[in-house]
Design an enzyme around this catalytic site. Structure first.
Site, PDB file in Angstrom:
ATOM      1  CG  HIS A   1      -7.964 -54.421  98.766  1.00 18.15           C
ATOM      2  ND1 HIS A   1      -8.834 -55.468  98.589  1.00 18.15           N
ATOM      3  CD2 HIS A   1      -8.125 -53.630  97.677  1.00 18.15           C
ATOM      4  CE1 HIS A   1      -9.480 -55.313  97.448  1.00 18.15           C
ATOM      5  NE2 HIS A   1      -9.066 -54.194  96.878  1.00 18.15           N
TER       6      HIS A   1
ATOM      7  NE  ARG B   1     -11.819 -57.900  94.137  1.00 20.60           N
ATOM      8  CZ  ARG B   1     -11.546 -56.598  94.038  1.00 20.60           C
ATOM      9  NH1 ARG B   1     -10.307 -56.163  94.072  1.00 20.60           N
ATOM     10  NH2 ARG B   1     -12.534 -55.721  93.925  1.00 20.60           N
TER      11      ARG B   1
END
Ligand code: NDP
Length: 308
Positions: A271, A223
């Site tokens: 992502h 993350r």
């Protein structure tokens, strides 16, 4: 009782995949769902905070992915509701293949040849081999373990780091804060597949990254908030790190004016390391729906205390 799907990106593929497993499921779509007292299970991704207050009979909330950081940050998350997430071999395999691609791209410095190509420059260069580097995986859970074993199969010398120790043949797994410096000291290619928690926020900072050997390379697929962007850029410009591949960012989409876009030694991807496939995970969601309904133990339960 019914299941509600909350996903700003769209619900259609999820409805088809769940109906394929159980055609009788009563599925509703947020925000057009009415009679919210009939909902016992929510399947959600990036939900608007506070909405669960409107579902008085909710028993379980399932993340649509492996991560639960957005979910757990909701200040109004109902206390009595169980939280589960998805653990999927396809998701883990996709991640392993992506990390392998990033590492091979780094070892052969393919980006540099692409730049030379734009200038029609023919210039051979030395390269690193698989046996020249040690890969350190931060996070040895459902995904990290798969990444580690796939890299091992490809011939890499692999180590892991987790909160608790583990026995994996041929892979040394360091555990906890005490063993973190030793793990970093030995790592040439650092891969974070950690969840975002209070403990892992900002863990890829100057103090820790400086413990990596000179010319180490950093891959963040965990993350974005685990990385202090400025520290990474500083260590690359000082020549301590050779570069980085980043798939996750503190703010997504990565803002146009973010310093990371313009770094020649940083690869940015949007992502996409591994994407949840609704068809592949639908059976475990339906399974958990019935388990929650019948008061049976749930699969892939998240600890609110640990944050993952
Ligand atoms: P798991 O919960 O299965 O594994 C988490 C791992 O992290 C465990 O090994 C755990 O240790 C370790 N860990 C957690 N906190 C710490 C800490 N403070 N110090 C050391 N180790 C720690 O998660 P998954 O493997 O399924 O997923 C991991 C993350 O990958 C997700 O949360 C998500 O953020 C990210 N992800 C990114 C994707 C992308 O496309 N970029 C796609 C999918 C996931 P222990 O084993 O001891 O509990």
């Amino acid at each position: 009782m019914a299941l509600v799907i909350i996903n700003p990106k769209g619900v259609e593929p999820w409805i088809s995949a769940l109906k394929e497993v159980d055609p009788d499921l009563d599925i509703r779509s947020f925000p057009n769902d009415t009679n919210r007292d009939e909902i016992s299970f929510a399947l959600t991704w990036r939900h608007p905070y506070g909405i669960f207050k409107d579902y008085p009979n909710l028993k379980c909330i399932s993340s649509m992915g492996a991560g639960v950081d957005h979910l757990l940050r909701d200040p109004d998350l109902p206390k009595q509701v169980s939280i589960v997430r998805l653990a999927d071999p396809y998701l883990a395999q996709d991640m392993a293949e992506f990390v392998l691609a990033l590492i091979m791209n780094h070892l052969r410095d393919l980006n540099a040849f692409k730049i030379k190509q734009t200038e029609s420059i023919w210039k051979p260069a030395d390269y690193l081999r698989i046996r020249d580097v040690k890969v350190g995986i931060m996070g040895m859970g459902a995904i990290g373990k798969r990444v580690a074993t796939e890299l091992q199969k490809a011939g890499f010398n692999v180590m892991g780091w987790a909160r608790t120790s583990k026995e994996i043949p041929g892979i040394t797994v360091y555990a906890g804060a005490n063993e973190f410096p030793k793990f970093l000291n030995e790592t040439d290619i650092l891969v974070s597949v950690l969840p975002l928690t209070n403990e892992t926020k900002g863990i890829l900072n100057k103090k820790n990254l400086q413990l990596l050997p000179k010319n180490a390379f950093v891959i963040n697929v965990g993350r974005g908030e685990q990385l202090i962007d400025e520290d990474l850029v500083t260590l690359i410009s000082e020549g301590h790190l050779s570069g980085a591949s980043l798939d996750v960012f503190t703010e997504e989409p990565l803002p146009k004016n973010n310093i990371l876009w313009k770094q020649p030694r940083v690869n940015v991807t949007p992502h996409i390391a591994s994407l949840t496939n609704p068809t592949s995970v639908a059976p475990q969601i339906v399974d958990n729906y019935y388990r929650a309904k019948e008061g049976k133990p749930l699969l892939n339960v998240v600890s609110r205390e640990k944050g993952y």
